[in-house]
Design a protein around this motif. Structure first.
Motif, short mmCIF file in Angstrom:
data_model
loop_
_atom_site.label_atom_id
_atom_site.label_comp_id
_atom_site.label_asym_id
_atom_site.label_seq_id
_atom_site.Cartn_x
_atom_site.Cartn_y
_atom_site.Cartn_z
N TYR A 160 0.83 -1.20 0.00
CA TYR A 160 0.00 0.00 0.00
C TYR A 160 0.86 1.25 0.00
N ARG A 161 1.91 1.25 0.85
CA ARG A 161 2.80 2.41 0.89
C ARG A 161 3.54 2.59 -0.43
N GLU A 162 3.92 1.48 -1.04
CA GLU A 162 4.61 1.56 -2.33
C GLU A 162 3.68 2.13 -3.40
N TRP A 202 3.43 5.91 -2.83
CA TRP A 202 4.62 6.62 -3.32
C TRP A 202 4.67 6.63 -4.85
N SER A 203 4.25 5.52 -5.46
CA SER A 203 4.24 5.46 -6.93
C SER A 203 3.25 6.47 -7.49
N GLY A 204 2.08 6.57 -6.84
CA GLY A 204 1.09 7.53 -7.29
C GLY A 204 1.60 8.96 -7.21
N VAL A 249 2.33 11.78 -10.35
CA VAL A 249 1.67 13.09 -10.45
C VAL A 249 2.61 14.23 -10.09
N SER A 250 3.81 13.92 -9.60
CA SER A 250 4.73 14.98 -9.16
C SER A 250 5.11 15.96 -10.28
N PRO A 251 5.34 15.52 -11.54
CA PRO A 251 5.64 16.53 -12.57
C PRO A 251 4.52 17.54 -12.74
N MET A 252 3.26 17.07 -12.71
CA MET A 252 2.14 17.99 -12.84
C MET A 252 2.04 18.92 -11.64
N VAL A 253 2.26 18.37 -10.43
CA VAL A 253 2.18 19.18 -9.22
C VAL A 253 3.28 20.25 -9.22
#
Length: 304
Positions: A14-16, A19-21, A25-29
């Motif tokens: 679940y934690r993985e 973090w993958s999610g 989305v980090s480039p967009m954020v």
């Protein structure tokens, strides 16, 4: 059951997944932070300062906003912006809907007409405005030449305070009507044919069938196009810059052009930032207002 769900949420998989999610989305954020939130915060800070191009800035609080409220030219510009929006939005929506009704039928060669109307959407705005500027030319323009062939002396379209804004509105409508047309065509093709057949059995003609069946079914698309067109009309700049430069006598000077003029010609960056925030608030309020009233006229399938 709850204990099993809690164990899954605490588990490494679940934690993985979390973090993958966030990684995806980090480039967009990061993009939103760098190119949206940071410029908005910086613009707000600048609007509270006297910010010349050279030299130190000085905090003046809401003085820029009070100057805007007392600026007669601002109110003329704001009125021009409302005029442009009030002229463009209904004309664009009605023309796009009429074209969609004409071109939504699966006839041979209909794609050619759809493409011809949509091509201006993909054309450079500056190129489009330059072409229409020459078409509206007083002596050698195509429009006045055609009028002269009919024995009519054409006016000075872009140099007349009463005709310059309508000329820009027509240019803007023809530039972007193809986009709304495509959206309407897609919406019309989703209307069930059985509803039209039922309307015909009940004795409804084409006009009644359109207003009582077709139009209610496509109101979500109408709502979307109205919101998009209003926001786009409030941000108009390129046509004004190329065709009229805000003239004659400031009759076509709109809010975005006024912001550009204050920022990049007069270098009053603080004042221009205050104008930009006023435009932001106007767009936000109009969008929220339309969103609030959408339930009164937007048809939902659950209501059928």
């Amino acid at each position: 059951m709850r204990d099993a769900n809690n164990k899954r949420r605490r588990g490494p998989l679940y934690r993985e997944a979390q973090w993958s999610g966030w990684l995806f989305v980090s480039p967009m954020v990061i993009g939103f932070m760098l190119f949206l939130f940071f410029p908005m915060a910086m613009s707000l800070y600048m609007s509270l300062n006297e910010w010349p191009l050279l030299g130190d800035h000085r905090f003046i609080g809401l003085e820029n906003y009070s100057e805007v409220a007392a600026d007669k030219l601002f109110w003329q510009v704001f009125g021009n912006t409302v005029y442009f929006t009030a002229g463009l939005v209904p004309l664009n929506i009605v023309l796009a809907l009429l074209l969609a009704l004409l071109l939504s039928k699966p006839l041979r060669g209909i794609g050619l007409f759809r493409t011809a109307i949509f091509v201006p959407v993909m054309t450079s705005l500056i190129v489009w405005a330059i072409v229409w500027k020459y078409m509206f030319a007083t002596d050698s323009g195509l429009i006045n030449q055609l009028l002269l062939m009919l024995g009519v002396q054409g006016p000075s379209w872009l140099y007349d305070t009463k005709l310059a804004m309508p000329a820009v509105i027509v240019t803007s409508v023809l530039k972007n009507v193809g986009l709304n047309m495509v959206l309407f065509i897609a919406a019309l093709q989703q209307v069930p044919r059985s509803l039209h057949e039922a309307a015909v059995i009940d004795g409804a003609g084409k006009v009644k069938s359109f207003f009582n069946v077709t139009l209610p079914m496509i109101t979500p698309t109408v709502f979307l196009t109205v919101v998009m067109t209003i926001i786009g009309s409030l941000k108009v700049f390129g046509q004004i810059y190329v065709m009229t430069k805000g003239g004659p006598s400031n009759s076509t000077k709109v809010l975005v052009y006024y912001i550009w003029e204050k920022a990049f010609k007069l270098f009053q960056l603080g004042y221009a930032s205050a104008l930009a925030y006023i435009l932001f608030i106007v767009v936000l309020l109009l969008t929220l207002l339309q969103w609030h009233f959408r339930k009164r006229w937007v048809f939902h399938e659950s209501e059928a």
